[in-house]
Design a protein around this motif. Sequence first.
Motif, PDB file in Angstrom:
ATOM      1  N   CYS A 137      22.504 -19.107  26.068  1.00  0.00           N
ATOM      2  CA  CYS A 137      23.945 -19.180  25.842  1.00  0.00           C
ATOM      3  C   CYS A 137      24.388 -20.516  25.269  1.00  0.00           C
ATOM      4  O   CYS A 137      25.501 -20.640  24.788  1.00  0.00           O
ATOM      5  N   TRP A 138      23.539 -21.523  25.316  1.00  0.00           N
ATOM      6  CA  TRP A 138      23.923 -22.851  24.837  1.00  0.00           C
ATOM      7  C   TRP A 138      22.839 -23.339  23.888  1.00  0.00           C
ATOM      8  O   TRP A 138      21.835 -23.908  24.309  1.00  0.00           O
ATOM      9  N   PRO A 139      22.985 -23.146  22.608  1.00  0.00           N
ATOM     10  CA  PRO A 139      21.942 -23.544  21.657  1.00  0.00           C
ATOM     11  C   PRO A 139      21.815 -25.054  21.559  1.00  0.00           C
ATOM     12  O   PRO A 139      22.761 -25.799  21.805  1.00  0.00           O
ATOM     13  N   MET A 140      20.641 -25.502  21.202  1.00  0.00           N
ATOM     14  CA  MET A 140      20.391 -26.922  20.977  1.00  0.00           C
ATOM     15  C   MET A 140      19.907 -27.107  19.553  1.00  0.00           C
ATOM     16  O   MET A 140      19.028 -26.377  19.094  1.00  0.00           O
ATOM     17  N   PHE A 141      20.481 -28.081  18.867  1.00  0.00           N
ATOM     18  CA  PHE A 141      20.127 -28.377  17.495  1.00  0.00           C
ATOM     19  C   PHE A 141      19.510 -29.771  17.420  1.00  0.00           C
ATOM     20  O   PHE A 141      19.764 -30.621  18.282  1.00  0.00           O
ATOM     21  N   HIS A 142      18.730 -30.005  16.392  1.00  0.00           N
ATOM     22  CA  HIS A 142      18.126 -31.321  16.266  1.00  0.00           C
ATOM     23  C   HIS A 142      19.184 -32.408  16.128  1.00  0.00           C
ATOM     24  O   HIS A 142      19.011 -33.540  16.610  1.00  0.00           O
ATOM     25  N   SER A 143      20.308 -32.072  15.511  1.00  0.00           N
ATOM     26  CA  SER A 143      21.384 -33.052  15.364  1.00  0.00           C
ATOM     27  C   SER A 143      21.942 -33.499  16.714  1.00  0.00           C
ATOM     28  O   SER A 143      22.497 -34.600  16.824  1.00  0.00           O
ATOM     29  N   ASP A 144      21.791 -32.662  17.753  1.00  0.00           N
ATOM     30  CA  ASP A 144      22.290 -33.018  19.083  1.00  0.00           C
ATOM     31  C   ASP A 144      21.596 -34.254  19.640  1.00  0.00           C
ATOM     32  O   ASP A 144      22.196 -35.024  20.395  1.00  0.00           O
ATOM     33  N   VAL A 145      20.326 -34.422  19.316  1.00  0.00           N
ATOM     34  CA  VAL A 145      19.547 -35.528  19.894  1.00  0.00           C
ATOM     35  C   VAL A 145      18.980 -36.453  18.824  1.00  0.00           C
ATOM     36  O   VAL A 145      18.113 -37.268  19.111  1.00  0.00           O
TER      37      VAL A 145
ATOM     38  N   TRP B  64      11.204 -30.160  23.534  1.00  0.00           N
ATOM     39  CA  TRP B  64      12.522 -30.527  24.049  1.00  0.00           C
ATOM     40  C   TRP B  64      13.448 -29.313  24.159  1.00  0.00           C
ATOM     41  O   TRP B  64      14.166 -29.176  25.160  1.00  0.00           O
ATOM     42  N   THR B  65      13.444 -28.458  23.144  1.00  0.00           N
ATOM     43  CA  THR B  65      14.318 -27.281  23.211  1.00  0.00           C
ATOM     44  C   THR B  65      13.894 -26.350  24.336  1.00  0.00           C
ATOM     45  O   THR B  65      14.747 -25.737  25.001  1.00  0.00           O
ATOM     46  N   ASP B  66      12.597 -26.235  24.587  1.00  0.00           N
ATOM     47  CA  ASP B  66      12.119 -25.429  25.717  1.00  0.00           C
ATOM     48  C   ASP B  66      12.651 -25.988  27.032  1.00  0.00           C
ATOM     49  O   ASP B  66      13.111 -25.243  27.905  1.00  0.00           O
ATOM     50  N   GLU B  67      12.582 -27.314  27.182  1.00  0.00           N
ATOM     51  CA  GLU B  67      13.041 -27.928  28.429  1.00  0.00           C
ATOM     52  C   GLU B  67      14.547 -27.765  28.597  1.00  0.00           C
ATOM     53  O   GLU B  67      15.038 -27.545  29.704  1.00  0.00           O
ATOM     54  N   TRP B  68      15.293 -27.863  27.504  1.00  0.00           N
ATOM     55  CA  TRP B  68      16.745 -27.663  27.597  1.00  0.00           C
ATOM     56  C   TRP B  68      17.059 -26.227  27.991  1.00  0.00           C
ATOM     57  O   TRP B  68      17.860 -25.978  28.886  1.00  0.00           O
ATOM     58  N   LYS B  69      16.413 -25.291  27.329  1.00  0.00           N
ATOM     59  CA  LYS B  69      16.693 -23.878  27.604  1.00  0.00           C
ATOM     60  C   LYS B  69      16.304 -23.500  29.029  1.00  0.00           C
ATOM     61  O   LYS B  69      17.062 -22.820  29.729  1.00  0.00           O
ATOM     62  N   LYS B  70      15.131 -23.949  29.461  1.00  0.00           N
ATOM     63  CA  LYS B  70      14.610 -23.531  30.757  1.00  0.00           C
ATOM     64  C   LYS B  70      15.238 -24.279  31.921  1.00  0.00           C
ATOM     65  O   LYS B  70      15.378 -23.723  33.013  1.00  0.00           O
ATOM     66  N   HIS B  71      15.600 -25.548  31.711  1.00  0.00           N
ATOM     67  CA  HIS B  71      16.034 -26.369  32.832  1.00  0.00           C
ATOM     68  C   HIS B  71      17.341 -27.113  32.579  1.00  0.00           C
ATOM     69  O   HIS B  71      18.204 -27.153  33.444  1.00  0.00           O
ATOM     70  N   GLY B  72      17.469 -27.714  31.395  1.00  0.00           N
ATOM     71  CA  GLY B  72      18.660 -28.497  31.117  1.00  0.00           C
ATOM     72  C   GLY B  72      19.935 -27.690  31.195  1.00  0.00           C
ATOM     73  O   GLY B  72      20.969 -28.170  31.691  1.00  0.00           O
ATOM     74  N   SER B  73      19.890 -26.458  30.726  1.00  0.00           N
ATOM     75  CA  SER B  73      21.096 -25.620  30.762  1.00  0.00           C
ATOM     76  C   SER B  73      21.515 -25.285  32.186  1.00  0.00           C
ATOM     77  O   SER B  73      22.666 -24.941  32.432  1.00  0.00           O
ATOM     78  N   CYS B  74      20.585 -25.403  33.138  1.00  0.00           N
ATOM     79  CA  CYS B  74      20.926 -25.172  34.552  1.00  0.00           C
ATOM     80  C   CYS B  74      21.724 -26.328  35.133  1.00  0.00           C
ATOM     81  O   CYS B  74      22.491 -26.129  36.075  1.00  0.00           O
TER      82      CYS B  74
END
Length: 274
Positions: free
Chosen positions: A96-104, A128-138
Amino acid sequence: MCVSLLPLLVSLSPALLFLPEVTEGHREDYKYGHRAAELHDTKQFCSWKCLLFTLQWPAGFCKSLNNETLCMIPQSVNGWTIHGLWPLRDECNCHCWPMFHSDVQELDAELTEHWPSLLKIKSSFHFWTDEWKKHGSCVACVEGLNSPLKYFQICLKLRRQFDIQKLLEDAGITPSCERTYKVAAVHDVLAPHLGDKHEVQCVTDDKDRQVWFQVKIPLSRNVTVGCGHHGDADGDPAAGSGPRSGSSPGHPCPPEVPLYYLPIDHQKPKLPCG
């Protein structure tokens, strides 16, 4: 009797027919956390009380892989690297919350040095995107963590705060192919800085030795050392995370067995001692 649905579909609002496009303007909203309230169900994502900040030793990580050709330690990596910051709950796997390279992008150099992928088959950004999707979004329901940028900034700050390599070096604990260390001695060095509940993890190598792999540091919801809540501690949030697939191979280092703290070898990452 067949009734055409076309007139009905045409009359519907386009917002009901299509998902909204993520524009550059929306990316700024995601980047700085403005979308957190819209994208997170508090009950679903925010039931956790504790976090684990996990640092991994590259030489130990390479020993954890079955395939010795997969591991790669970049030349710029000569110390402990970030494995992840995980709420103690099941993975979100939130799309539900996409991450783009521009974000970081502004953190790219630091992340590449301190949070690299150590797998040839996965780029660091993919990690990094895996970690954001799996854990950071929590954890994005917490104000200081409510965007990819903030999440990764906090992780880098924690990496600087927990400079375990310097702590160990000051205590005479340095990587070696021959010398072993007692788990209790490592705990004694780290506990004043990481708290008494930190966990030293090992992997068992092909010579049946205990090789130091990573350190897990429990944090409270406000990202301070220690967490007294035990209700969320079931299971291992590392399972399925990180640059590998499948469950985390790490286990608590047996206190009665000496551990090896192997040196980093960029040319032979899987076989640093020959």
